[in-house]
Design a protein around this motif. Structure first.
Motif, PDB file in Angstrom:
ATOM      1  N   UNK A   1       0.874  -1.179   0.000  1.00 23.89           N
ATOM      2  CA  UNK A   1       0.000   0.000   0.000  1.00 23.89           C
ATOM      3  C   UNK A   1       0.906   1.222   0.000  1.00 23.89           C
ATOM      4  N   UNK A   2       0.854   1.991  -1.077  1.00 24.22           N
ATOM      5  CA  UNK A   2       1.693   3.176  -1.220  1.00 24.22           C
ATOM      6  C   UNK A   2       0.809   4.410  -1.205  1.00 24.22           C
ATOM      7  N   UNK A   3       1.130   5.358  -0.346  1.00 22.08           N
ATOM      8  CA  UNK A   3       0.343   6.590  -0.261  1.00 22.08           C
ATOM      9  C   UNK A   3       0.472   7.379  -1.558  1.00 22.08           C
ATOM     10  N   UNK A   4      -0.620   7.954  -1.993  1.00 23.62           N
ATOM     11  CA  UNK A   4      -0.606   8.817  -3.168  1.00 23.62           C
ATOM     12  C   UNK A   4      -0.644  10.287  -2.745  1.00 23.62           C
ATOM     13  N   UNK A   5      -0.728  10.510  -1.445  1.00 25.06           N
ATOM     14  CA  UNK A   5      -0.769  11.851  -0.882  1.00 25.06           C
ATOM     15  C   UNK A   5       0.359  11.966   0.137  1.00 25.06           C
TER      16      UNK A   5
ATOM     17  N   UNK B   1       7.752  15.317   1.298  1.00 23.74           N
ATOM     18  CA  UNK B   1       8.209  14.740   0.038  1.00 23.74           C
ATOM     19  C   UNK B   1       8.363  13.235   0.053  1.00 23.74           C
ATOM     20  N   UNK B   2       8.073  12.598   1.166  1.00 23.99           N
ATOM     21  CA  UNK B   2       8.214  11.146   1.292  1.00 23.99           C
ATOM     22  C   UNK B   2       6.837  10.522   1.477  1.00 23.99           C
TER      23      UNK B   2
ATOM     24  N   UNK C   1       3.730  -4.440   7.967  1.00 27.13           N
ATOM     25  CA  UNK C   1       4.801  -3.600   8.494  1.00 27.13           C
ATOM     26  C   UNK C   1       4.928  -2.339   7.653  1.00 27.13           C
ATOM     27  N   UNK C   2       5.359  -1.298   8.328  1.00 29.16           N
ATOM     28  CA  UNK C   2       5.577  -0.028   7.659  1.00 29.16           C
ATOM     29  C   UNK C   2       6.981  -0.020   7.077  1.00 29.16           C
ATOM     30  N   UNK C   3       7.068   0.129   5.767  1.00 28.17           N
ATOM     31  CA  UNK C   3       8.357   0.099   5.070  1.00 28.17           C
ATOM     32  C   UNK C   3       8.967   1.501   5.025  1.00 28.17           C
ATOM     33  N   UNK C   4       8.152   2.485   4.705  1.00 33.13           N
ATOM     34  CA  UNK C   4       8.612   3.866   4.628  1.00 33.13           C
ATOM     35  C   UNK C   4       7.671   4.739   5.434  1.00 33.13           C
ATOM     36  N   UNK C   5       8.219   5.424   6.412  1.00 35.60           N
ATOM     37  CA  UNK C   5       7.415   6.319   7.237  1.00 35.60           C
ATOM     38  C   UNK C   5       7.227   7.647   6.536  1.00 35.60           C
ATOM     39  N   UNK C   6       6.086   8.252   6.790  1.00 33.58           N
ATOM     40  CA  UNK C   6       5.836   9.587   6.248  1.00 33.58           C
ATOM     41  C   UNK C   6       5.972  10.595   7.353  1.00 33.58           C
TER      42      UNK C   6
END
Length: 139
Positions: free
Chosen positions: A110-114, A120-121, A134-139
């Motif tokens: 699941x990749x955020x589009x916003x 920028x991340x 699991x969270x791969x990339x934190x915003x």
């Protein structure tokens, strides 16, 4: 018969109202940075729920066909329209996809589009065949 009018009405002046609005604005600006992590955390619930649903559908597909599904259509997942769709905007803030699939394993993402906090991340979550989210990339 004369009607007497009171020349002074009790009311707030424009400057008093503007001072109150400025104070409220300053308080909101002070509170906003501390609330941003909570807003991002709340938005990530959408990703977790969608990935839980994908995992349930993958398990069902595995029980029926003895292998995991290769795409969302095969397992019967219907994603909501993305909020960034210019033609027909929806409510979804995450793009759900199956990024890897073998007969015995799969990985859905699941990749955020916003960009929720404007850094920028984009936020990214993943689930595997064991149901580990699991969270791969934190915003």
């Amino acid at each position: 018969m004369k009607v007497s009018r009171d020349p002074k009405l009790s009311a707030f002046t424009l400057s008093e109202l503007l001072v109150v609005l400025v104070i409220i604005g300053v308080l909101i600006l002070m509170a906003l940075p501390s609330l941003m992590p909570l807003i991002s955390k709340t938005r990530s619930l959408e990703a977790k729920q969608a990935l839980k649903h994908v995992h349930t559908l993958q398990k069902t597909y595995f029980y029926e066909y003895a292998r995991f599904g290769e795409d969302l259509n095969a397992i019967g997942f219907e994603s909501e329209r993305l909020s960034t769709d210019p033609d027909n905007p929806g409510n979804a803030n995450y793009l759900i996809e199956i990024v890897e699939s073998t007969p015995n394993t799969y990985m859905a993402r699941a990749t955020a589009v916003v960009d929720f906090d404007g850094d920028g991340q984009m936020n990214v979550w993943e689930v595997d065949q064991m149901g580990d989210i699991r969270e791969v990339t934190r915003d």
